[in-house]
Design an enzyme around this catalytic site. Structure first.
Site, PDB file in Angstrom:
ATOM      1  N   ARG A 170       0.844  -1.190   0.000  1.00 16.07           N
ATOM      2  CA  ARG A 170       0.000   0.000   0.000  1.00 16.07           C
ATOM      3  C   ARG A 170       0.888   1.253   0.000  1.00 16.07           C
ATOM      4  O   ARG A 170       2.070   1.170   0.342  1.00 16.07           O
ATOM      5  CB  ARG A 170      -0.918  -0.011   1.214  1.00 16.07           C
ATOM      6  CG  ARG A 170      -1.834  -1.241   1.262  1.00 16.07           C
ATOM      7  CD  ARG A 170      -2.456  -1.438   2.626  1.00 16.07           C
ATOM      8  NE  ARG A 170      -3.282  -2.642   2.682  1.00 16.07           N
ATOM      9  CZ  ARG A 170      -2.826  -3.869   2.956  1.00 16.07           C
ATOM     10  NH1 ARG A 170      -1.531  -4.048   3.216  1.00 16.07           N
ATOM     11  NH2 ARG A 170      -3.645  -4.902   2.989  1.00 16.07           N
ATOM     12  N   HIS A 288      -4.038   2.739  -5.422  1.00 18.18           N
ATOM     13  CA  HIS A 288      -4.354   1.317  -5.300  1.00 18.18           C
ATOM     14  C   HIS A 288      -4.224   0.573  -6.624  1.00 18.18           C
ATOM     15  O   HIS A 288      -4.386  -0.652  -6.672  1.00 18.18           O
ATOM     16  CB  HIS A 288      -5.788   1.165  -4.783  1.00 18.18           C
ATOM     17  CG  HIS A 288      -5.887   0.360  -3.523  1.00 18.18           C
ATOM     18  ND1 HIS A 288      -5.136   0.623  -2.396  1.00 18.18           N
ATOM     19  CD2 HIS A 288      -6.655  -0.722  -3.217  1.00 18.18           C
ATOM     20  CE1 HIS A 288      -5.448  -0.245  -1.452  1.00 18.18           C
ATOM     21  NE2 HIS A 288      -6.357  -1.074  -1.924  1.00 18.18           N
ATOM     22  N   ARG A 291      -1.809  -2.509  -6.921  1.00 16.19           N
ATOM     23  CA  ARG A 291      -2.298  -3.684  -6.193  1.00 16.19           C
ATOM     24  C   ARG A 291      -3.387  -4.398  -6.999  1.00 16.19           C
ATOM     25  O   ARG A 291      -3.385  -5.624  -7.117  1.00 16.19           O
ATOM     26  CB  ARG A 291      -2.852  -3.264  -4.829  1.00 16.19           C
ATOM     27  CG  ARG A 291      -1.778  -2.988  -3.803  1.00 16.19           C
ATOM     28  CD  ARG A 291      -2.334  -2.345  -2.548  1.00 16.19           C
ATOM     29  NE  ARG A 291      -3.321  -3.136  -1.828  1.00 16.19           N
ATOM     30  CZ  ARG A 291      -3.056  -4.154  -1.016  1.00 16.19           C
ATOM     31  NH1 ARG A 291      -1.796  -4.527  -0.842  1.00 16.19           N
ATOM     32  NH2 ARG A 291      -4.019  -4.788  -0.371  1.00 16.19           N
ATOM     33  N   TRP A 314      -3.835  -9.433   2.048  1.00 15.32           N
ATOM     34  CA  TRP A 314      -5.263  -9.254   2.282  1.00 15.32           C
ATOM     35  C   TRP A 314      -5.735 -10.285   3.304  1.00 15.32           C
ATOM     36  O   TRP A 314      -5.220 -11.413   3.348  1.00 15.32           O
ATOM     37  CB  TRP A 314      -6.049  -9.441   0.982  1.00 15.32           C
ATOM     38  CG  TRP A 314      -6.007  -8.279   0.057  1.00 15.32           C
ATOM     39  CD1 TRP A 314      -6.584  -7.054   0.238  1.00 15.32           C
ATOM     40  CD2 TRP A 314      -5.356  -8.206  -1.223  1.00 15.32           C
ATOM     41  NE1 TRP A 314      -6.334  -6.233  -0.837  1.00 15.32           N
ATOM     42  CE2 TRP A 314      -5.588  -6.907  -1.745  1.00 15.32           C
ATOM     43  CE3 TRP A 314      -4.610  -9.122  -1.973  1.00 15.32           C
ATOM     44  CZ2 TRP A 314      -5.103  -6.499  -2.987  1.00 15.32           C
ATOM     45  CZ3 TRP A 314      -4.126  -8.721  -3.209  1.00 15.32           C
ATOM     46  CH2 TRP A 314      -4.372  -7.425  -3.696  1.00 15.32           C
ATOM     47  N   TYR A 323     -11.652  -7.553  -6.710  1.00 15.22           N
ATOM     48  CA  TYR A 323     -10.629  -7.029  -7.605  1.00 15.22           C
ATOM     49  C   TYR A 323     -10.503  -7.859  -8.889  1.00 15.22           C
ATOM     50  O   TYR A 323     -10.220  -7.327  -9.953  1.00 15.22           O
ATOM     51  CB  TYR A 323      -9.276  -6.984  -6.901  1.00 15.22           C
ATOM     52  CG  TYR A 323      -9.147  -5.912  -5.852  1.00 15.22           C
ATOM     53  CD1 TYR A 323      -9.996  -4.811  -5.832  1.00 15.22           C
ATOM     54  CD2 TYR A 323      -8.167  -5.984  -4.861  1.00 15.22           C
ATOM     55  CE1 TYR A 323      -9.883  -3.827  -4.876  1.00 15.22           C
ATOM     56  CE2 TYR A 323      -8.049  -4.997  -3.897  1.00 15.22           C
ATOM     57  CZ  TYR A 323      -8.907  -3.927  -3.912  1.00 15.22           C
ATOM     58  OH  TYR A 323      -8.792  -2.951  -2.949  1.00 15.22           O
TER      59      TYR A 323
END
Length: 342
Positions: A170, A288, A291, A314, A323
């Protein structure tokens, strides 16, 4: 009754009894148990909720289920997203628990109104926003555009995008990396010692290994910036317009500055912004994006959800599935049945 202000001069004071005051003081004293983002969100929700309670002559702490129900409906009428309303409810519950009070969220009345709000949002067409993915092909294009650039900013930005994609860290985790966190494997590839992440807070931390190309890009940036011999320096630090690294180099870059790297990367490879956005968000690459893109690329290559979760640290399967849902859409059982016949 005593009047207290909870660790933020912007937060309006509210009245409570001495026992609750003592428990809240202990809660504030131990605020390092929570991430800075969680604490900021809590204070923001407290400000908004307290003002609503004052304007409508309702109880803020403790809050009754009826008052919480009306507050959540107020947020809905103000156009707040269902996910934002759920966050408000969760943080109000968190505040009550730490104050030694029964959270109003346990009431069936509150449960029903949350379900009602979520259902109304879905029927009205609300969808959870998702960052525009920055994928492997995008990284290759960016590498071709910025490799060997005489500009330090572009060398730094290229190294940053490599590390963001390769590690799935992150923004806050990338910003904390220091030169001393770098070690090398026997073949020269870089290993990053990440002290902690949003979901992994333990003394051992985690390690992230870089590919040969990503190791080379990071090495090129460190040499060009003269950071190799400065173990306490941040790996990613500001670059002055005079093409030199600014000093001191010991403070992390801000989130807006890191977000601008994604904007420059998008401009460099000519990616056009989305015409349709989610409430004005996610028109182009954002913090983001790497990722999301890395998760989707791993799904395309056939890596399991468990492997993807491990790489991105996660803890919820639902997050990863959201995602990669577009990638997984054509892997369903019914598609397999239909296309086998065809």
């Amino acid at each position: 009754m005593t009047e207290i202000t909870v660790a933020n001069p912007l937060l309006q004071p509210f009245s409570t009894n001495d026992d609750i005051s003592a428990r809240l003081a202990a809660f504030v004293r131990d605020r390092e148990a929570f991430s800075s983002n969680t604490w900021r969100q809590l204070l923001s929700v407290m400000r908004i909720c307290w003002r609503w309670a004052e304007e409508n002559r309702r109880s803020f702490l403790p809050m009754t289920p009826e008052d919480l129900r009306d507050y959540l409906l107020h947020l809905q009428s103000a156009g707040r997203a269902s996910s934002t309303i759920a966050t408000h409810a969760a943080l109000i519950s968190m505040l009550h628990r730490n104050a030694g009070l029964v959270p109003p969220n346990v009431s069936p009345d509150v449960f029903r109104v949350v379900k009602k709000i979520n259902r109304a949002a879905v029927i009205a067409g609300e969808r959870t926003g998702q960052a525009v993915p920055f994928c492997r092909q995008d990284l290759k294009k960016l590498d071709a555009a910025w490799q060997g650039s005489p500009r330090l900013q572009q060398l730094r930005d290229l190294a940053f995008m490599h590390i963001a994609y390769s590690t799935l860290l992150r923004l806050s985790e990338l910003s904390r990396l220091r030169v001393r966190d770098i070690s090398r494997a026997a073949d020269g590839r870089i290993i990053l010692d990440v002290a902690w992440t949003k979901t992994i807070v333990q003394s051992g931390g985690i390690v992230k290994a870089l590919s040969r190309q990503s190791s080379q890009r990071l090495t090129e940036w460190l040499i060009a910036a003269g950071l190799s011999g400065e173990p306490d320096a941040m790996i990613f630090c500001p670059v002055h317009r005079a093409n030199c690294v600014t000093k001191p180099r010991l403070a992390p870059m801000s989130t807006p500055c890191l977000e601008e790297i994604f904007l420059r990367a998008r401009n460099a490879v000519g990616v056009v912004a989305r015409s349709r956005t989610n409430k004005g968000r996610y028109a182009g690459w954002s913090g983001h994006s790497a990722r999301v893109g890395a998760a989707q690329d791993m799904a395309r290559k056939g890596f399991s959800v468990a492997q993807i979760m491990q790489e991105g640290t996660w803890t919820r399967t639902e997050t990863v599935m959201r995602y990669i849902r577009m990638v997984e859409a054509h892997k369903g059982a019914m598609i397999g049945l239909m296309e086998d016949d065809e």
